[in-house]
Each structure stands twice: as C-alpha cells, then as structure tokens.
Scaffold this active site. Structure first.
Site, PDB file in Angstrom:
ATOM      1  N   GLY A   1       0.758  -1.464   0.107  1.00  0.00           N
ATOM      2  CA  GLY A   1       0.180  -0.201   0.146  1.00  0.00           C
ATOM      3  C   GLY A   1       0.682   1.289  -0.029  1.00  0.00           C
ATOM      4  N   CYS A   2       0.233   2.418  -0.114  1.00  0.00           N
ATOM      5  CA  CYS A   2       0.740   3.774  -0.219  1.00  0.00           C
ATOM      6  C   CYS A   2       1.564   4.071   1.038  1.00  0.00           C
ATOM      7  CB  CYS A   2       0.088   4.802  -0.823  1.00  0.00           C
ATOM      8  SG  CYS A   2      -1.545   5.054   0.175  1.00  0.00           S
TER       9      CYS A   2
END
Lengths: 352, 352, 352, 352
Positions: free
Chosen positions: D150-151
C-alpha cells in the site's frame, strides 16, 4: 427591537450554511426553523461542526417545519422549490426570499427555456421583485417575494450599472452593436455542495477550466437587468471559468465605447454613483482587485481601466457566497423588514 | 548518435530547473555546464533536491564556465544577459537559445521602450529568429540565435495562427477595426522563482487577481507575430491574471469576425492546420480545456466556440514552464541540432 | 461603556492585520494609533485593501506615535521590541500585550539561549504574566504586561492541560519517563508576512514539509507551561510541519499513560474541564477535527482517542492567527480591561 | 527486446490513469487491453484527455477483454476483484499484479477481519508474494501473483527496514514495549477518484484533517512486514491525515531506542543499506524532506533525526500514486519480466 423570525428551506448546501453563519451573528434575527428533507432529524451542528455552540437546531422535514411562525423564509434550494411554496407563505403575510432562480426572470417563457420546467405561480412571478439592492432598493422594500440575483450577475450588473444608466440618460455611450464581453472566474463553492467527481479536490485543485461556454443559466437574468439599465437590449457574451479557490468571483468585463463614450471620466462616474453604497467600493485608479479583498465579506470592489480609446475594462470582485448569495439575501431581509441595511453584514474580509 | 553538449546560463530560476529536468531525461543531450553567479560553487542538487542522483553539477561562475565547449547555450536569465554574450558565443559557432526577451522583438526601438535599455547587439538581433516552432520552423532550423517565444504569446499566437493566416490568404475574415481580446490566466510560477511578498503562499493561495492591466511586456511580441500571420497590423487587448496554481496558462481569446469570416468551419480549419503538429492538439467540438490536461507536458490544447455569429472564442491551455518556456526551448534545440523534434519531450501530463 | 483606547506597534504583519480586523469590529475598542517604521505615512487601507472603509489610519513612526494616549498597547513585532518599550509604557499605567516572545519565558537564561539576546527588562519579566486565558485567567486580570502564548503552544497546552492537572492532583497518570510527542502542522501564515523564496506560492502550494525538526523556539515555552500543569518537568518532543493552507494548526499529540492513567474516562474529564470555556470545544467521541472548523474564529476544538491501553492521542485544531495569536490577544485585552471575555470574538468559522 | 503485453483491469481510477501514464511511456510495454465495467465502450482519451494522442484504447468489458493475450495483468480495482480472477490468469501463465489488498496479508483471517469478506483463493494467497521490491526483490522475481504494498506502508516499511533488520541481527536496538508511532499525511488522490462530498474541493482545499484514527486497513500489512524485518512482533500506532495536496505522502515516524540502540550511527546505517537502491534516497544529515521532491517520480526520500537519546525520528516522502502505487507496480513488472528494474520509471519529480 423585536427579532425577525426566520426560516430556511434547504439548509444543507453552501448557501444554507452561509445563511446560518450570517444569521447566527445577526443582532436582530432569530432562526426559527431550518429544513432538509434528506437530513431531517440531524443536528445542524453535527453536519456543520463550525456552528457548534452557535446554532442549536435540528434539520426538520419541510412538510412539518413551523414555517408559518416566520416573518421571512429563505429558500436555499434548487430552482423549482420556492415557486411551489411561495403562494401559501405569502398568503400568510410571510416574506419569501429565494436564493435560486424561480423569481429572477420576468418572462416565464425565458424561464422555461433555460430551466426546462413551466413556472408554477406566474401571478406571483409578476409581482416578485429582482433582489439586487443597489439597483432595485425601492422596489424591494415593499416586495413580498424576492428572486435574489445570482452570483455572477451581481458582479456584472454592478460593474456595468453606472455606465449603462449614463448610456440610457444621455445616449450613444456604449457601442451595443457588438456584445459586451464578461470573462468571469468563480471559486469552486459556486458549483454547490455536492458529490461530483469533477469537483473532487484531486481533480480540481491546481487546475483551471472554462465551463458552460455554450450557454449558462445566468445569461438571461443579466441581459434582463442590463437592458433595464440601458433602456435597450444589451447583447452579452458571458464565459464562466472555475478557479481552484473556495470562494470568490472575479469578472473581467470588456465594453466597446462609442465616440461620445470615449470622453467620459469613468472613475469619477463610478465613484459618484456608488458613493453612498455601503457594500460597493470603487477602488482608486490603477488598483488591481483580488478576490481575497472580499473573502467572507459582503463587499463588491470595482476597478476601471481604459486600455484603448474605445475600450473600457471593468474588474469586479465579490465573495460568491456572501454578496453573491447569502449576504445579499440577508441585506434583502434587512430591507424588507425595515432594519438598517448593513445589520449583521459588517464582517471584514478574512486576509490572509 | 553523438550527444549535444549543452550549457545553461542562469540556472537557478524556474526555467532553469525545468531545463535541467528535461535535459537530464533527454537521450541525446549532455549538460556540460550550468552557471549561477550568486550560487557559484553550490551543488545543483542541493538547491533542487528533486534532481539528486540525476544531475551531478555545481553552479559555475559565468565568467569561468566552459561555455565554449558547448554546442548550444540556453539563457534562462533576465533580459539583458543573452545579448551581452551572444556575439562571442556565435562567433565560435555555438547556438544561442534565449528564453528571455533579448531576441524576440525585431524592432530595437520597441525593445527599448518596453525593456528600458538599449539593445547591445542589433546586428545579431537582425539575424536572430523568433523561437516558436509551429510558426517559424524553417527559419529556426538555420538560425544561430533564437529568441524564444514568451509563455503567454505561445498560447495566443498558436490560438490565432490558423485564423489569421486564412485572413491573410483570403482577406476579410477578421474584423480588425476592434482589438482582439486575450483574457489570460497564468499559474504563479510564471512570476518567477523569487522572494516577493505578493507571491507569498499566504498572500496568494485561494486568491485570484489581474496584474499588468495597464500594459505587459508580452504585448509587442504578440502584435509582431500576429501581424505577421495576418499580413496587417493586428490590434490586441491583453489582460493577464494570476491563478493560485503552480503551473498552467489558460487564454480565453475573443475575435470579432467579418461577414465572410462568419461562414467558415473553424473546427475543420484548425484540425487541418495542426494535423501534423506533435505538440498542438485541437480538442473535439464542445470540449472545455483544463490546465491540468497539459501539466508537465509540452502540449498546447485548443478548443473553439462560436458564441455569436460574429464572435469566435478560442480557449488555449499550456504548461507555462514547458511549452511556454523550457520545453519549447528544448524543441528548438532539437530543431537546430537536427534531432527529431519530439526528442526528450514526450512526457505525458501529470493527472491528477 | 467607554471604549478602550488601543495602540498597535508593528502592524504590517499578519498578526497586525488580524488585530486590525478584530479590533475594527470590536464594540468597545478604538484604535488610536498603529505604527510601522518602514511603512510610516502609508495608509493602512492602501496596504490592506480589505480594510477600506473600516480602518482610517496611517502607519505612524513608532518614535512619534501617540502610544501614551492608549489604555492598551499590542506588540505585533518580532521579539526584542516589546521589551525595549514596556518599562516606559507600564510606568504610565498602560497595559502591554506582547504577541511575540519577550515575556513568555520566565527564565531569562532560557530566553537568551533560544533568542540569542539578553533580556532588557528582567524586573518587568518577573512580574509579567503568560497570556493564555484558559490556564492563566486570574493572573492575567491584574497583570500589567502579558507575554501572549505562541500559536503552537496554545494547541498543545490546551490539549494537555486537563490530563496533566489530573496527573498533578492524583499522581501516576502520565508516563513521563518518555517524552510526550506533539506532531504539529501549521498553515503557511504562521511563517509570517515576508518575502522569502521558500514561502513563494510556486514553492509551497501542493507541498508539505517538516521544519525546525532539530529545535523550535516554542519548545521551552511549552515545557514551562506543561510542567506547571503537571507539577513536575514534562519532557516534550515537538515536530512542526508546514501545510499548504493559509490558516490553521493541527496538533496530533501522543501521550503514554501509566497503569493508573489507563483507567480514566478522558472524554468525560475534558468535557468537564472545559464545560464553561467559551473558546474551547471538546468534540463528541469519535470526531475527527479539521482545521476549517475554526478558520477565522477564536475557537480551539479537541478530540480524544485511545488507540492502545497505554496511549492517549489528542487532536487539536485552532486558527493560528486568531486563537493562536491576535484573537487570544484581544481576549486578553478584554480580561485586563474588565470587558466580557468574548467581546469582539464571536466570529463563526468561515466554512466552506 | 520483445515488448511485454500488458492488461489493466479497472482502469478508470487514479491508479489506473497513473499506470497508463507510466506504461504509455515505457519502452518495453504494450498495453493490450484496459477494462472498465461501467465505462466499457468509452475511449480512454475521452475520459482522460491528458492521454490524447498517446493512448488509443477503449475501455472494454472485463468479461470480454482479451486478458489471455497478456503477459501481465494489473488490477487497479477495489479489493475482492483480483482474487476472483487470479486463478484463471495464473493457470494460463499470466502474471498477476494486484494494486489492491487481496494478496498483501498472509493470514486470511486477518484479511477477513479488516476487509469483511472471506478470501476466495487461499491456495494462491499462500504462494503470492508481497510486492515491495526493496524488501522482497528476490521473492518477487519468481512470483506468479504479487500483492503490491500500500501507499502508506511503503513509506513506513522503507523508513524502518534498516533499523529493524539491525534489531533482528544484533538484538536490543528498538524498545518494542511501546508502539512505534507513524504520523502520516497523504495527498487527497490517495482517497481515490470518486464523487464524495468530503472530497469536494470546496470542502477540502485549505483544510487538513485526521481520518481513520480508530483504525486503518493498512495497519495489519505494516505490522506483518515490520515484524518480518524485526524478527518479532512490532507494535505500531498509525494515524493518517489528509493534506489538501493532490499527491504526496509524508510520514513522520517516532521510534524509542534501547540503550544499545542509542549508540548507533543511523545516518551511516541507512546510507549503506540503500546505497544501491535506485528509488530510495537517504538525504544528507539535517535535510528536511518535502513532498514535492518526489512529485510524479518513483523515488522515496528519507531523513533521520535524533531528537533525544532514546528517540529516532524518521521522515519519509513519496508520491502515493507512483512509488506508493502504480510506479511500484511497474517496478514489479520489470522484476518479474526480467527487464531492467528502472525501465520506464526515470521521470524526475515535477518541481515547481
């Protein structure tokens, strides 16, 4: 002084919350009820926490809200709502102030053309007054129904009024063989409080675009008022754009002058025309207005330039949610209720 | 293919860093030296950490920088600098590409009037070519000195070129008795990388203003080029505004048409005119351009509207630092060095 | 009621214009004079056109300004100025309210260490009161000199006061073997109204950064006050960041609890502690504050979370220019002059 | 070199358009198909005009899109989609790269708890590899299915990896009796391309807020990876906030050190650990990262501070749509297809 009892229909949009902000600080207004069909039962301050401790109301269903206990009812709804309730309210002596378009256009055919619906109360429309205090003050004072001026129109009408009135008075000032051009830029709040992908912050911040180039609903309203000022039909080209700002409209207006019009001192004309107006400020020669000069305030500020002998350029700024909407509506309420016109509207612009 | 040896004079502004970004990714360019008088000795990547690992250069003093080892020297300096060094560089066979105004205006008196200084090398000026590839490609290929088009002018010239060329060719298309109006809006990077209170983020974000209303230095350059296209003097009213965006210019151009001009299909005219241009995109009818459509790219995008029979409205967007400055300069380098014109310029706009 | 006569020293920064905005709308204040050394002779409304029609003053030279006709003098100057004038003013019975750091730190050695100058009036410093109404109200009422709390400190002190006072009262609540962590984010106006390349809108909009990570001048002030609340030294780690917003501070505070502290209902504790405070709002459980909830208003809003048994997370928002500076200073003026504490400070946050 | 044939499932969101931007410029990728259930039949360049002239594809219905002609299929869809198609694709030898959460969490019960759905292909999950090249490079090279990081996790994992690996290797470096605190701030594009009132530009520009304070789906993924690095369970407190930026994540990470950990030179440790990484940049001591340093690029930049003997503060920036999503996915494609890892990912950050 007795407080004015106020109702707001459709309070969950940006004009609604702005009305709440202004009326909650107004010394002679008491908000009796606020409606919101979808939000009925929700605490206003839960939806708008900035109002915590200041507005202790719950959105009510429009069907059961005690609108008949009000002196004035504001409609902060989409077009079509005010016209369906105006008759009943006015029959009870309640003043109707519509922030949408139901009572702006005198010609019901023009309304139908632009808004794709027939007008539901043409008799009331006939008596309704266009709500723009600087141009219609006397008519407004005795009106039962006000169709408040739109956000763009307020800038363009106030930007052109002294010029067009002079044109009407002495003739041959403005060259109306070509259209007046209004290149307007609006902050994004003008598009309304709605879930729309094109308004998503990732789409719209650091961006700028035109919209409604092919035609915008504010055009007929402006032509109607400008023509009234000029005493003849005023052709207008209006190109709106969206700014990545929250608030603020900036209109750059280009007017071609006739030979007689080239000899006028417009700075003096405008300063004189607006000398007594509390909410219109003609900036000194050479000024360049900025939208933040009016952010959060009910002011319009105007600057004038002569780029060429036959061209007058007029720059106008306002806060679209205050003077362009809720603020002007409160100004209208003050007028119809006999209060001092500036009451509750003395907020100074928020800078920086 | 041998790499082009490049020098940059004055690399610490926004056009400088943008040249660095583009040239560091260019497959056939090698940056030999970059100068910065005040910043001499400073690592470029220390000033601009976005270039860490990609640009391993130190700002050099212009007096000692090895500019004579370059094939091309870009000037990303204020006006007045390129003209003081052009003679020496061109005498050594080095191409000069000036991003400022020293070689834009053919008439040295006009230069003097707007820039308040005499021109230092009028003989070179006489041979210099205006650097706008889509309009001056052939002349540019063989030029020794290029005066690159300004940011606003690129939008307005490309927005008007097909129309004015048609006017020249067949006559009586545009009504040039009244000025063409260009209402332009620029992102704040156009004002340059400088410490200036009016550019402070607290002053300028969430704000919008006009500036240079009384006169902007890009006017004579535009009149020069537009008149070249039209075969006669083109009167222009230019009003620039500042947007709270970092990048992007949006020009809204209003042109009055003569009767013959009213019968033309401008959409078809423009699509044909730019069919082969890699960096000019005529949007489909009804499109509304947005500045982000070109953010970080070398593209110009154009849309056309007929609001009234006698009025053509042309909307143009570009990134002021790419097509409006550094990108167009790299395009010029490709042209003068015989490289494919699009090389190093194929970045797609950054959306969102 | 007689109006309070007010002077402002150093009025051309953001705290200056914010004082003007608030005082011009204050029903019981009259601005007698405003000084600005560099701007002496300039009309205030020329520099700040948002004040046109509302503030009719000219910046005066501090040497000749009639400060001695004032009841209260605000210093909206850099540190070092108030301390050089406080003695003379207080000797005439004039109250001094310094928005800078001259009278915040009780220990003059600590002042010297962080501000790199000796304190010029240590006797006055000894009597001066730290200007943070919710924590120091009684002391402030009788003070002659107030050193107003900084913008960050106001959020962090109000965010921690009920907790630390409980710790002092009953002991063993907070684990002070490890530092309390305050991760704060401030709008760009907190950096002041100045020409600085790093504050240029093209540099700072659409950006976010930490600054002062190695040490920020607000640290000793916070440690002083937090330790006062706790009755023992409170170790604090403070990391400030800059937001691309104009206004607003958001502090995220992380506190480690001791076993006894894990059993407390902090929501109830805070609601009770601030129940009577007009400018501190404890949001309902589960709320997530936003800076715009307080934009332009004198409110602080607080939310509380228990992420883990031993960790309390406190979220606090304020407008750095109002409650974080000019608004709190006006609140202080109301206190020392015996006016109702909320007078002139009832602006509702501007949303949207 | 033969081009890699690529399919994109779910291309109308921000990770989709970013994949298109990167892949259209990738020298060894050919986009064969892109799907969009709701948008089937629409030209990609009509929805995203920034891709005009560069991407000549039409959104196809996922049911009929020729995914089986691809070498690699990216899923830029919400969670739940990739897991329903992974078995069929991998059975045909097609590599699956999921940008959502279907293959991030090794424990299917943890997946169920946070994503409220059972996992549809636990056997594939068992073989899937977590897609974070700097920490999982070797495993990724031979994987058939990648669950891309994920970011937020990318910033926090890369920010902590060298430290936690040292802790695993020599022991007693980090005090894991208290949680590591990650205070993260993300640009608004991280919230996705959707119509949502809270993301409206008038709501969100000039604003800042926390969200997901009570719990965010990226937590278990981070705990899984951090624990892998440390060789023991790592407790983590994660508080995400939303910035009014389009792009960019800034994580401020606070780690408590044990006595042995206080003696380490972390600057040297990190510089050595990442010396060969093309996309991780350890900034020089004293640097303060800014999100714009990585805007539009695949870089992560890291700075380290020792505020107190027992506290290490780690600052990390990335572009959430590039290194935090689409860029890292292209990096993964390069790895699994045997291309140079940096291919198509050399864009320099867009500054200003």
């Amino acid at each position: 002084m007795k407080k004015v009892k106020v109702g707001i229909v459709g309070g969950s949009g940006y004009t609604g919350i702005e009305l709440l902000r202004l009326l909650a600080q107004h010394p002679h207004a008491e908000i009796v009820t606020i409606t919101g069909r979808k939000d009925a039962g929700t605490h206003v301050a839960k939806m708008f926490p900035s109002l915590r401790g200041r507005v202790d109301l719950v959105f009510e269903d429009p069907a059961s809200a005690p609108l008949d206990q009000c002196d004035v009812v504001f409609f902060a709804t989409p077009h079509g709502v005010a016209m369906s309730m105006a008759e009943e309210l006015t029959s009870k002596g309640i003043k109707v102030i519509d922030l949408a378009a139901d009572f702006r256009l005198k010609d019901k055919e023009v309304f139908k053309k632009w808004y794709k619906m027939g007008h539901k109360c043409p008799e009331i429309l006939a008596k309704a007054v266009y709500g723009q205090p600087e141009s219609m003050r006397d008519e407004m004072k005795n009106a039962d129904v006000l169709g408040m001026a739109g956000c763009y129109p307020t800038t363009i009408e106030l930007g052109l009024m002294p010029l067009l009135k002079l044109h009407k008075e002495v003739g041959d000032i403005v060259n109306l063989d070509v259209s007046i051009i209004a290149d307007s830029k609006s902050g994004i709040s003008g598009a309304g409080r709605k879930a729309d992908i094109s308004l998503n912050c990732a789409e719209f911040s650091d961006n700028f675009k035109a919209y409604g180039v092919a035609g915008h609903r504010h055009e007929p309203e402006m032509v109607q008022q400008l023509s009234l000022f000029a005493g003849e039909t005023v052709p207008l080209t209006f190109i709106p754009h969206l700014l990545p700002n929250i608030r603020g409209i900036f209109s750059t207006i280009y007017v071609r002058l006739k030979e007689r019009g080239m000899g006028i001192d417009y700075q003096a004309l405008y300063e004189k025309a607006y000398a007594e107006e509390p909410f219109v400020d003609v900036l000194p020669e050479g000024s360049q207005p900025e939208t933040r000069m009016v952010r959060g305030s009910n002011m319009v500020r105007i600057a004038l330039y002569r780029k060429e002998p036959d061209l007058l350029v007029i720059l106008v700024v306002e806060d679209n949610l205050v003077k362009g909407s809720a603020g002007q509506a409160v100004q209208a309420m003050n007028l119809v209720m006999g209060l001092p016109e500036t009451e509750g509207l003395e907020q100074i612009a928020l800078v920086p």
